[in-house]
Design a protein around this motif. Structure first.
Motif, PDB file in Angstrom:
ATOM      1  N   ASN A  72      24.752  24.750  31.558  1.00 25.45           N
ATOM      2  CA  ASN A  72      23.990  24.265  30.388  1.00 25.45           C
ATOM      3  C   ASN A  72      22.984  23.179  30.760  1.00 25.45           C
ATOM      4  OD1 ASN A  72      27.137  24.371  28.754  1.00 25.45           O
ATOM      5  ND2 ASN A  72      25.519  25.877  28.479  1.00 25.45           N
ATOM      6  N   SER A  73      22.576  23.130  32.029  1.00 21.57           N
ATOM      7  CA  SER A  73      21.737  22.023  32.483  1.00 21.57           C
ATOM      8  C   SER A  73      20.243  22.289  32.364  1.00 21.57           C
ATOM      9  CB  SER A  73      22.087  21.658  33.925  1.00 21.57           C
ATOM     10  OG  SER A  73      23.390  21.129  33.998  1.00 21.57           O
ATOM     11  N   SER A  75      17.513  23.320  29.620  1.00 22.36           N
ATOM     12  CA  SER A  75      17.573  23.272  28.162  1.00 22.36           C
ATOM     13  C   SER A  75      16.736  24.351  27.483  1.00 22.36           C
ATOM     14  CB  SER A  75      17.095  21.899  27.668  1.00 22.36           C
ATOM     15  OG  SER A  75      15.704  21.758  27.880  1.00 22.36           O
ATOM     16  N   LYS A  76      17.133  24.668  26.268  1.00 25.31           N
ATOM     17  CA  LYS A  76      16.363  25.542  25.389  1.00 25.31           C
ATOM     18  C   LYS A  76      14.945  24.982  25.220  1.00 25.31           C
ATOM     19  CE  LYS A  76      16.289  26.736  20.423  1.00 25.31           C
ATOM     20  NZ  LYS A  76      15.304  25.744  19.947  1.00 25.31           N
ATOM     21  N   LYS A 184      24.925  30.935  24.271  1.00 25.10           N
ATOM     22  CA  LYS A 184      25.210  29.522  24.546  1.00 25.10           C
ATOM     23  C   LYS A 184      25.141  29.189  26.031  1.00 25.10           C
ATOM     24  CE  LYS A 184      27.907  28.834  20.351  1.00 25.10           C
ATOM     25  NZ  LYS A 184      29.168  28.370  19.742  1.00 25.10           N
ATOM     26  N   ILE A 185      24.296  29.934  26.735  1.00 25.72           N
ATOM     27  CA  ILE A 185      24.037  29.636  28.143  1.00 25.72           C
ATOM     28  C   ILE A 185      23.061  28.468  28.243  1.00 25.72           C
ATOM     29  CG2 ILE A 185      23.015  30.546  30.273  1.00 25.72           C
ATOM     30  CD1 ILE A 185      24.112  33.303  29.377  1.00 25.72           C
ATOM     31  N   VAL A 186      22.117  28.407  27.302  1.00 31.74           N
ATOM     32  CA  VAL A 186      21.230  27.248  27.217  1.00 31.74           C
ATOM     33  C   VAL A 186      21.447  26.561  25.872  1.00 31.74           C
ATOM     34  CG1 VAL A 186      19.505  28.202  28.783  1.00 31.74           C
ATOM     35  CG2 VAL A 186      19.253  28.574  26.338  1.00 31.74           C
ATOM     36  N   LEU A 187      21.428  25.242  25.914  1.00 36.19           N
ATOM     37  CA  LEU A 187      21.599  24.428  24.720  1.00 36.19           C
ATOM     38  C   LEU A 187      20.338  23.612  24.485  1.00 36.19           C
ATOM     39  CD1 LEU A 187      25.145  22.969  25.548  1.00 36.19           C
ATOM     40  CD2 LEU A 187      24.634  25.049  24.236  1.00 36.19           C
ATOM     41  N   SER A 192      23.064  19.062  24.794  1.00 33.72           N
ATOM     42  CA  SER A 192      23.455  18.873  26.186  1.00 33.72           C
ATOM     43  C   SER A 192      23.740  17.399  26.474  1.00 33.72           C
ATOM     44  CB  SER A 192      22.350  19.390  27.114  1.00 33.72           C
ATOM     45  OG  SER A 192      22.744  19.293  28.457  1.00 33.72           O
ATOM     46  N   LYS A 195      27.055  16.397  25.016  1.00 35.32           N
ATOM     47  CA  LYS A 195      28.158  16.918  25.834  1.00 35.32           C
ATOM     48  C   LYS A 195      28.393  16.037  27.053  1.00 35.32           C
ATOM     49  CE  LYS A 195      29.356  20.993  28.596  1.00 35.32           C
ATOM     50  NZ  LYS A 195      28.918  22.357  29.003  1.00 35.32           N
TER      51      LYS A 195
END
Length: 206
Positions: A72-73, A75-76, A184-187, A192, A195
């Motif tokens: 998740n590092s 980002s969207k 939900k692979i990218v947030l 992020s 989290k």
């Protein structure tokens, strides 16, 4: 061939950050293509070099990015920004325990080339703030066979990604981004940060 160590983060007054080396290279008319293999990207990282990236492209130069989305590092927000800028971007991801983790920034021109390889991700902290270490390798294409061979080996290693022969590498499109978001692979960067802040807070108590 010129080798230069790039240290960042320990001596904030005297260090020249990795991001500044990338900016200088984008502004250097000797280079006409920029190719990066990078694990993580943030919108803030793009924003810090957006002006130079856009100017580089406006000159008719080539930009290709091969980006990871593990942990998740990435980002969207960053991927949306790359789509907005219409930068040719490829996502490298395989749903297993193997993480795509390189940090390579390569610049090429008719006479000269350069590669910056180290620990700096394409994020604001990675390019300008965190304690990082990289090596810059610059050389004359025709006069320095060792330098040319070095960069050739880098590209040869990532050959299946560069030639679109790797099923784990896909061109970034709006449809692909939707899949990454829904899975939900990218947030978002806000999610992020929340989290990671939670993890840091729990660790600091220990």
């Amino acid at each position: 061939m010129e080798l230069k160590f790039i240290g960042q983060g320990l001596d904030s007054e005297n260090d020249i950050a990795t991001g500044n080396h990338i900016i200088t290279s984008l502004e250097d008319d000797r280079y006409t293509s920029f190719c990066a293999f990078v694990a993580f990207v943030s919108k803030s990282g793009i924003r810090n070099i957006e002006e130079q990236l856009q100017a580089f492209i406006d000159k008719g130069n080539s930009v290709k990015l091969y980006i990871g989305v593990d942990l998740n590092s990435t980002s969207k927000d960053a991927l949306e920004k790359l789509l907005e800028l219409d930068i040719e971007t490829y996502i490298v991801f395989s749903p297993n325990n193997i993480i795509y983790h390189p940090k390579i920034y390569a610049f090429e021109g008719a006479e000269f080339s350069k590669a910056i390889i180290g620990s700096s991700n394409f994020t604001q902290s990675g390019l300008f703030q965190s304690i990082e270490a990289s090596v810059s390798v610059s050389f004359n294409n025709e006069e320095d066979e060792e330098g040319a061979q070095f960069l050739s080996e880098v590209y040869d290693y990532y050959n299946t990604i560069l030639n679109n022969n790797n099923p784990s590498c896909q061109l970034l499109t709006s449809d692909l981004l939707t899949i990454l978001i829904e899975s939900k692979i990218v947030l978002t960067e806000k999610a992020s940060r929340s989290k990671h802040n939670k993890i840091n807070k729990e660790f600091s108590k220990r």
